[in-house]
Scaffold this active site. Structure first.
Site, PDB file in Angstrom:
ATOM      1  N   ALA A  72       0.836  -1.209   0.000  1.00  0.00           N
ATOM      2  CA  ALA A  72       0.000   0.000   0.000  1.00  0.00           C
ATOM      3  C   ALA A  72       0.867   1.253   0.000  1.00  0.00           C
ATOM      4  CB  ALA A  72      -0.922  -0.018   1.208  1.00  0.00           C
ATOM      5  N   MET A  73       1.029   1.810  -1.205  1.00  0.00           N
ATOM      6  CA  MET A  73       1.808   3.044  -1.333  1.00  0.00           C
ATOM      7  C   MET A  73       0.882   4.224  -1.630  1.00  0.00           C
ATOM      8  SD  MET A  73       4.729   1.675  -3.963  1.00  0.00           S
ATOM      9  CE  MET A  73       4.092   0.204  -4.704  1.00  0.00           C
ATOM     10  N   THR A  74       0.028   4.048  -2.659  1.00  0.00           N
ATOM     11  CA  THR A  74      -0.718   5.174  -3.238  1.00  0.00           C
ATOM     12  C   THR A  74      -1.761   5.743  -2.275  1.00  0.00           C
ATOM     13  OG1 THR A  74      -0.416   4.106  -5.364  1.00  0.00           O
ATOM     14  CG2 THR A  74      -2.077   5.834  -5.260  1.00  0.00           C
TER      15      THR A  74
ATOM     16  N   GLN B 155     -10.111  -5.234 -33.456  1.00  0.00           N
ATOM     17  CA  GLN B 155     -10.818  -4.770 -34.670  1.00  0.00           C
ATOM     18  C   GLN B 155     -11.141  -5.941 -35.602  1.00  0.00           C
ATOM     19  OE1 GLN B 155     -11.821  -1.727 -34.989  1.00  0.00           O
ATOM     20  NE2 GLN B 155     -12.532  -1.716 -37.119  1.00  0.00           N
TER      21      GLN B 155
ATOM     22  N   ILE C 137      -5.438  -0.131  -3.890  1.00  0.00           N
ATOM     23  CA  ILE C 137      -4.524  -1.181  -3.424  1.00  0.00           C
ATOM     24  C   ILE C 137      -4.962  -2.561  -3.936  1.00  0.00           C
ATOM     25  CG2 ILE C 137      -3.385  -2.221  -1.433  1.00  0.00           C
ATOM     26  CD1 ILE C 137      -2.795   0.854  -2.084  1.00  0.00           C
TER      27      ILE C 137
ATOM     28  N   GLU D 151       9.720  -5.468 -10.371  1.00  0.00           N
ATOM     29  CA  GLU D 151       8.304  -5.133 -10.573  1.00  0.00           C
ATOM     30  C   GLU D 151       8.030  -4.744 -12.021  1.00  0.00           C
ATOM     31  OE1 GLU D 151       5.733  -4.896  -8.291  1.00  0.00           O
ATOM     32  OE2 GLU D 151       7.042  -5.900  -6.845  1.00  0.00           O
TER      33      GLU D 151
ATOM     34  N   GLY E 152       4.236   2.667 -11.681  1.00  0.00           N
ATOM     35  CA  GLY E 152       4.829   3.913 -12.176  1.00  0.00           C
ATOM     36  C   GLY E 152       4.239   4.185 -13.553  1.00  0.00           C
TER      37      GLY E 152
ATOM     38  N   GLY F 150     -17.816  -6.820 -34.220  1.00  0.00           N
ATOM     39  CA  GLY F 150     -18.638  -6.564 -33.033  1.00  0.00           C
ATOM     40  C   GLY F 150     -18.373  -7.537 -31.905  1.00  0.00           C
TER      41      GLY F 150
ATOM     42  N   LEU G 288      -4.797   9.222  -1.946  1.00  0.00           N
ATOM     43  CA  LEU G 288      -5.593  10.134  -2.778  1.00  0.00           C
ATOM     44  C   LEU G 288      -4.723  11.274  -3.315  1.00  0.00           C
ATOM     45  CD1 LEU G 288      -9.017  10.492  -0.919  1.00  0.00           C
ATOM     46  CD2 LEU G 288      -8.533   9.329  -3.089  1.00  0.00           C
TER      47      LEU G 288
HETATM   48  C1  LIG Z   1      -5.879  -1.264 -10.908  1.00  0.00           C
HETATM   49  C2  LIG Z   1      -4.854  -0.551 -10.103  1.00  0.00           C
HETATM   50  C3  LIG Z   1      -4.049  -1.261  -9.230  1.00  0.00           C
HETATM   51  C4  LIG Z   1      -3.122  -0.586  -8.431  1.00  0.00           C
HETATM   52  N1  LIG Z   1      -2.413  -1.277  -7.495  1.00  0.00           N
HETATM   53  C5  LIG Z   1      -1.682  -0.589  -6.583  1.00  0.00           C
HETATM   54  C6  LIG Z   1      -1.121  -1.263  -5.454  1.00  0.00           C
HETATM   55  O1  LIG Z   1      -1.243  -2.479  -5.285  1.00  0.00           O
HETATM   56  N2  LIG Z   1      -0.438  -0.502  -4.551  1.00  0.00           N
HETATM   57  C7  LIG Z   1      -0.276   0.830  -4.696  1.00  0.00           C
HETATM   58  O2  LIG Z   1       0.330   1.434  -3.831  1.00  0.00           O
HETATM   59  N3  LIG Z   1      -0.786   1.499  -5.760  1.00  0.00           N
HETATM   60  C8  LIG Z   1      -1.493   0.823  -6.697  1.00  0.00           C
HETATM   61  N4  LIG Z   1      -2.056   1.475  -7.762  1.00  0.00           N
HETATM   62  C9  LIG Z   1      -1.827   2.907  -7.914  1.00  0.00           C
HETATM   63  C10 LIG Z   1      -0.953   3.263  -9.114  1.00  0.00           C
HETATM   64  O3  LIG Z   1       0.367   2.858  -8.900  1.00  0.00           O
HETATM   65  C11 LIG Z   1      -1.093   4.801  -9.321  1.00  0.00           C
HETATM   66  O4  LIG Z   1      -2.401   5.015  -9.817  1.00  0.00           O
HETATM   67  C12 LIG Z   1      -0.045   5.352 -10.274  1.00  0.00           C
HETATM   68  O5  LIG Z   1       1.228   5.295  -9.712  1.00  0.00           O
HETATM   69  C13 LIG Z   1      -0.344   6.808 -10.659  1.00  0.00           C
HETATM   70  O6  LIG Z   1      -0.635   7.606  -9.563  1.00  0.00           O
HETATM   71  P1  LIG Z   1      -1.949   8.533  -9.587  1.00  0.00           P
HETATM   72  O7  LIG Z   1      -3.092   7.663  -9.937  1.00  0.00           O
HETATM   73  O8  LIG Z   1      -2.020   9.286  -8.307  1.00  0.00           O
HETATM   74  O9  LIG Z   1      -1.721   9.525 -10.788  1.00  0.00           O
HETATM   75  P2  LIG Z   1      -0.936  10.931 -10.712  1.00  0.00           P
HETATM   76  O10 LIG Z   1       0.367  10.759 -10.061  1.00  0.00           O
HETATM   77  O11 LIG Z   1      -1.861  11.973 -10.190  1.00  0.00           O
HETATM   78  O12 LIG Z   1      -0.682  11.198 -12.272  1.00  0.00           O
HETATM   79  C14 LIG Z   1      -1.660  11.806 -13.131  1.00  0.00           C
HETATM   80  C15 LIG Z   1      -0.992  12.065 -14.478  1.00  0.00           C
HETATM   81  O13 LIG Z   1       0.105  12.985 -14.304  1.00  0.00           O
HETATM   82  C16 LIG Z   1       1.268  12.417 -14.856  1.00  0.00           C
HETATM   83  N5  LIG Z   1       2.456  12.836 -14.107  1.00  0.00           N
HETATM   84  C17 LIG Z   1       2.668  12.800 -12.766  1.00  0.00           C
HETATM   85  N6  LIG Z   1       3.903  13.209 -12.484  1.00  0.00           N
HETATM   86  C18 LIG Z   1       4.501  13.519 -13.662  1.00  0.00           C
HETATM   87  C19 LIG Z   1       5.787  14.005 -14.032  1.00  0.00           C
HETATM   88  N7  LIG Z   1       6.737  14.245 -13.130  1.00  0.00           N
HETATM   89  N8  LIG Z   1       6.039  14.205 -15.347  1.00  0.00           N
HETATM   90  C20 LIG Z   1       5.081  13.959 -16.276  1.00  0.00           C
HETATM   91  N9  LIG Z   1       3.856  13.507 -16.000  1.00  0.00           N
HETATM   92  C21 LIG Z   1       3.569  13.275 -14.699  1.00  0.00           C
HETATM   93  C22 LIG Z   1       1.076  10.921 -14.733  1.00  0.00           C
HETATM   94  O14 LIG Z   1       1.920  10.211 -15.616  1.00  0.00           O
HETATM   95  C23 LIG Z   1      -0.393  10.802 -15.093  1.00  0.00           C
HETATM   96  O15 LIG Z   1      -0.545  10.807 -16.479  1.00  0.00           O
HETATM   97  C24 LIG Z   1      -2.970   0.824  -8.580  1.00  0.00           C
HETATM   98  C25 LIG Z   1      -3.760   1.527  -9.487  1.00  0.00           C
HETATM   99  C26 LIG Z   1      -4.709   0.868 -10.213  1.00  0.00           C
HETATM  100  C27 LIG Z   1      -5.604   1.684 -11.105  1.00  0.00           C
END
Ligand SMILES: Cc1cc2nc3c(=O)[nH]c(=O)nc-3n(C[C@H](O)[C@H](O)[C@H](O)COP(=O)(O)OP(=O)(O)OC[C@H]3O[C@@H](n4cnc5c(N)ncnc54)[C@H](O)[C@@H]3O)c2cc1C
Length: 377
Positions: A122-124, A336, A155, A242, A364, A340, A126
């Site tokens: 769990a890293m991410t 494609q 997560i 990873e 990432g 359908g 809001l």
């Molecule tokens: C199905 C799913 C499974 C996941 N599983 C996990 C998990 O098990 N554990 C966990 O911790 N997380 C998990 N994640 C989270 C995932 O790793 C993040 O969604 C991802 O890292 C992007 O973060 P964010 O959604 O906050 O987007 P943001 O960081 O808000 O990015 C939004 C946009 O801005 C761009 N952006 C951001 N910074 C820069 C930069 N410096 N230069 C250019 N563009 C940039 C991004 O590329 C993106 O296009 C999961 C997500 C999903 C949808």
């Protein structure tokens, strides 16, 4: 059939392991997949069954209850599920093996390998995804415990997880140096709550959830590796592993989609002949086959480097970037050719299309991959 050439990194033992895994996938995962996708997770029973058969933690030493294999076995597992558009079981416990103390490995790895505990990382949050150093979840030392407050989102395995590695701030005045990872056992854990299983456009059988921590107390022995401030570096150290796995599964998904499309276009007729005979179909398939072959050469090389301990983060990021971008384009082109039917979820190609989209976002984002690669130039 050039697409069937031997993987340079594999051998008879790995291919034997692949065959047994493929049988499990065909006989036990596939029949349950529709129900798992409807429910939003595969359920504990399937994890237990995978553990019983030795398909979890396959690259973890036998001393810790694992399969005693290496990345080749993990890659074979990812390939056999990705080529069939199966997403339910994804294992994110490598951090424990790489960075856990002896005691932490002894306590948790055997239970994870048996499927008794489902693991999650769990890293991410809001407010912090790509910019991981900006996380706010706080772990404060209080005697011989840490007290965790905060929340996580997106997560994988969050709903089923019995063990969550939670990335926290142990020193909010620092960025990387203030980050640590705490191991949280979720069963009967006071103050821990799982939110709803999130409604995604793809990876329907894999649960993805929000997690909430309200005054969650964990003993100091649960600090991953035993030293504060190491969390960010522990995460960075495992990035090649990873990211290469994402590349491996992207390539396998392309191969599975290609094979399914070949079968379909040979059987479907329009204007009195199989659609496989139209020049457009032949040219699209030729383009796709070429991209798969190019991807294979690169991924196989990356796997060899990883096995030798020489795969750097920038090259692994190239593998994730190229394979996930190509996967998106290739599966779009192949869909494609189904007309359908390609838009119907009962067809594997449709599920592969929605599943493919996340590959460019998690692990990432691909924009972050370009950042990492450009820094190494
Ligand atoms: C199905 C799913 C499974 C996941 N599983 C996990 C998990 O098990 N554990 C966990 O911790 N997380 C998990 N994640 C989270 C995932 O790793 C993040 O969604 C991802 O890292 C992007 O973060 P964010 O959604 O906050 O987007 P943001 O960081 O808000 O990015 C939004 C946009 O801005 C761009 N952006 C951001 N910074 C820069 C930069 N410096 N230069 C250019 N563009 C940039 C991004 O590329 C993106 O296009 C999961 C997500 C999903 C949808």
């Amino acid at each position: 059939m050039p697409l069937q050439f031997r993987r340079s990194w594999s051998d008879e033992e790995v291919e034997g392991f692949r065959d047994t895994r493929a049988r499990f996938v065909e006989s036990e995962m596939l029949p349950q997949d529709e129900e798992a996708r409807r429910r939003g997770h595969v359920g504990h029973a399937l994890w237990g069954r995978a553990g019983e058969l030795g398909f979890l933690c396959v690259d973890i030493p036998e001393a810790w209850g694992g399969g005693g294999g290496d990345f080749r076995h993990e890659a074979a597992i990812h390939e056999e599920t990705a080529r069939r558009a199966l997403s339910g079981i994804s294992i994110g416990v490598h951090y424990l093996l790489s960075h856990g103390t002896e005691d932490q490995k002894r306590r948790y790895l055997p239970r994870l390998a048996r499927g008794e505990l489902v693991g999650a990382i769990a890293m991410t949050e809001l407010g912090a995804g790509s910019d991981l150093q900006g996380i706010r979840t706080r772990a404060e030392r209080s005697g011989d415990h840490y007290v965790i407050n905060g929340s996580k989102t997106f997560i994988s395995n969050g709903f089923l997880a019995g063990l969550v590695l939670v990335v926290c701030k142990t020193d909010p005045t620092e960025r990387a140096l203030g980050t640590s990872i705490l191991i949280v056992e979720t069963k009967n854990c006071s103050g821990f709550r799982v939110g709803r299983v999130l409604d995604k456009i793809g990876l329907k059988a894999q649960d993805t959830s929000e997690l909430f921590f309200n005054e969650v107390r964990v003993p100091v022995e649960n600090l991953l590796g035993g030293t504060e401030g190491q969390g960010f570096f522990q995460l960075m150290a495992d990035l090649p592993y990873e990211r290469l796995l994402i590349g491996v599964s992207a390539r396998a998904a392309m191969e599975g989609a290609y094979q399914a499309t070949l079968d379909y276009v040979r059987g479907r007729e329009a204007f009195g002949r199989p659609i496989a005979e139209f020049q457009n179909t032949k040219f699209k398939l030729a383009e796709v086959a070429t991209q798969i072959m190019v991807g294979r050469a690169f991924i196989d090389r990356c796997i060899e480097e990883l096995l030798a301990g020489t795969l750097d983060t920038a090259t692994a990021s190239m593998a994730k970037l190229w394979c996930s971008e190509t996967q998106g384009r290739v599966i779009d082109d192949l869909l494609q050719l189904f007309g359908g039917y390609g838009y119907m979820n009962e067809f594997m190609i449709a599920r592969m299309y929605t599943d493919a989209r996340i590959q460019r976002i998690y692990g990432g984002t691909n924009e972050i991959m370009k950042e990492v690669i450009s820094r190494a130039l």
